[in-house]
Design a protein around this motif. Structure first.
Motif, mmCIF file in Angstrom:
data_model
loop_
_atom_site.group_PDB
_atom_site.id
_atom_site.type_symbol
_atom_site.label_atom_id
_atom_site.label_comp_id
_atom_site.label_asym_id
_atom_site.label_seq_id
_atom_site.Cartn_x
_atom_site.Cartn_y
_atom_site.Cartn_z
ATOM 1 N N PRO A 174 0.832 -1.207 0.000
ATOM 2 C CA PRO A 174 0.000 0.000 0.000
ATOM 3 C C PRO A 174 0.865 1.255 0.000
ATOM 4 O O PRO A 174 1.924 1.301 0.636
ATOM 5 C CB PRO A 174 -0.800 -0.124 1.303
ATOM 6 N N GLY A 175 0.404 2.275 -0.710
ATOM 7 C CA GLY A 175 1.161 3.507 -0.813
ATOM 8 C C GLY A 175 0.910 4.444 0.361
ATOM 9 O O GLY A 175 0.206 4.122 1.320
ATOM 10 N N ARG A 176 1.495 5.621 0.247
ATOM 11 C CA ARG A 176 1.380 6.593 1.331
ATOM 12 C C ARG A 176 -0.057 7.045 1.551
ATOM 13 O O ARG A 176 -0.456 7.320 2.681
ATOM 14 C CB ARG A 176 2.271 7.801 1.030
ATOM 15 N N ILE A 177 -0.833 7.125 0.460
ATOM 16 C CA ILE A 177 -2.217 7.568 0.598
ATOM 17 C C ILE A 177 -3.017 6.573 1.430
ATOM 18 O O ILE A 177 -3.845 6.953 2.263
ATOM 19 C CB ILE A 177 -2.867 7.758 -0.782
ATOM 20 N N PHE A 178 -2.766 5.278 1.203
ATOM 21 C CA PHE A 178 -3.433 4.233 1.984
ATOM 22 C C PHE A 178 -3.164 4.445 3.464
ATOM 23 O O PHE A 178 -4.080 4.412 4.296
ATOM 24 C CB PHE A 178 -2.936 2.868 1.528
ATOM 25 N N TRP A 179 -1.906 4.657 3.799
ATOM 26 C CA TRP A 179 -1.545 4.808 5.203
ATOM 27 C C TRP A 179 -1.996 6.153 5.758
ATOM 28 O O TRP A 179 -2.288 6.269 6.959
ATOM 29 C CB TRP A 179 -0.037 4.624 5.374
ATOM 30 N N ALA A 180 -2.053 7.159 4.897
ATOM 31 C CA ALA A 180 -2.561 8.462 5.349
ATOM 32 C C ALA A 180 -4.035 8.356 5.728
ATOM 33 O O ALA A 180 -4.470 8.895 6.762
ATOM 34 C CB ALA A 180 -2.361 9.512 4.258
ATOM 35 N N ARG A 181 -4.813 7.660 4.883
ATOM 36 C CA ARG A 181 -6.225 7.460 5.217
ATOM 37 C C ARG A 181 -6.364 6.632 6.487
ATOM 38 O O ARG A 181 -7.217 6.912 7.338
ATOM 39 C CB ARG A 181 -6.942 6.787 4.047
ATOM 40 N N SER A 182 -5.521 5.615 6.630
ATOM 41 C CA SER A 182 -5.567 4.785 7.833
ATOM 42 C C SER A 182 -5.203 5.600 9.067
ATOM 43 O O SER A 182 -5.792 5.428 10.138
ATOM 44 C CB SER A 182 -4.616 3.591 7.689
#
Length: 211
Positions: A174-182
């Motif tokens: 998963p990219g940074r956006i995935f982890w940002a949303r998480s």
């Protein structure tokens, strides 16, 4: 300003054509669980209903005198993160295609059963009590769960797609956006747990006189 708009748009960017079906599947699973919870709550009677009524009446009596014990922070945090955390973990496996909708069905069942039980015991005023007990924090935790669920279901479906086409390359992380949303969801759940510990007991005490 344009760069900021692009960043905001990128934050919510998910595979095209995938958001709506994933959201629909999870919404249906949540609704089915809620309907089952509503049905079962209507069937509870006898000692089960009496025990629940006695417990709630005792808690309200304590709330009226300001002696209601708020939940421990660790318990509140676990209560807030257990379903979102499981959803996040299932995002990295193909089992998430089945497991994530199942989580939403269970979450819908538990919430509906609790709210319906309050209404059955206290009548229409029970809806007010249920809102302060569950709905106040649910306004934060449920959207966070849905955000994690949609991105998790899409991730699991991507893994299934790789398996079906016989892909042997390891799945992309998963990219940074995935982890940002998480991370945003984690912050929301932390706020929900904090409200559960400090705001909800005070709110329940304020409406306890109605019962």
């Amino acid at each position: 300003m344009r760069a900021l708009r692009k960043r905001i748009a990128g934050f919510w960017d998910m595979p095209p054509g995938g958001i709506t079906p994933a959201l629909a599947v999870l919404s249906v699973a949540f609704a089915v669980g809620a309907l089952v919870g509503l049905f079962l709550a209507a069937q509870v009677g006898g000692e089960g209903q009496e025990s629940l009524s006695t417990y709630l009446q005792a808690y309200l009596a304590a709330a009226k005198t300001g002696n209601a014990t708020p939940p421990e922070p660790a318990a509140a945090i676990w209560e807030a993160i257990r379903w979102p955390l499981l959803t996040l973990l299932l995002s990295f496996t193909a089992l998430g295609v089945i497991g994530i909708p199942a989580i939403f069905a269970v979450r819908g069942f538990l919430l509906s059963f609790a709210v319906s039980s309050f209404v059955r015991i206290f009548g229409g005023a029970g809806a007010i009590l249920a809102f302060f007990a569950f709905g106040f924090t649910g306004l934060i935790s449920i959207p966070a769960l849905f955000l994690l669920g949609v991105q998790g279901l899409l991730s699991a479906m991507e893994l299934i797609g790789r398996i079906l086409v016989g892909g042997k390359s390891p799945p992309s992380l998963p990219g940074r956006i995935f982890w940002a949303r998480s991370g945003l969801c984690a912050a929301a759940l932390a706020l929900s747990a904090a409200l559960e510990c400090w705001a909800v007991p005070a709110l329940l005490a304020s409406v306890a006189e109605l019962f």
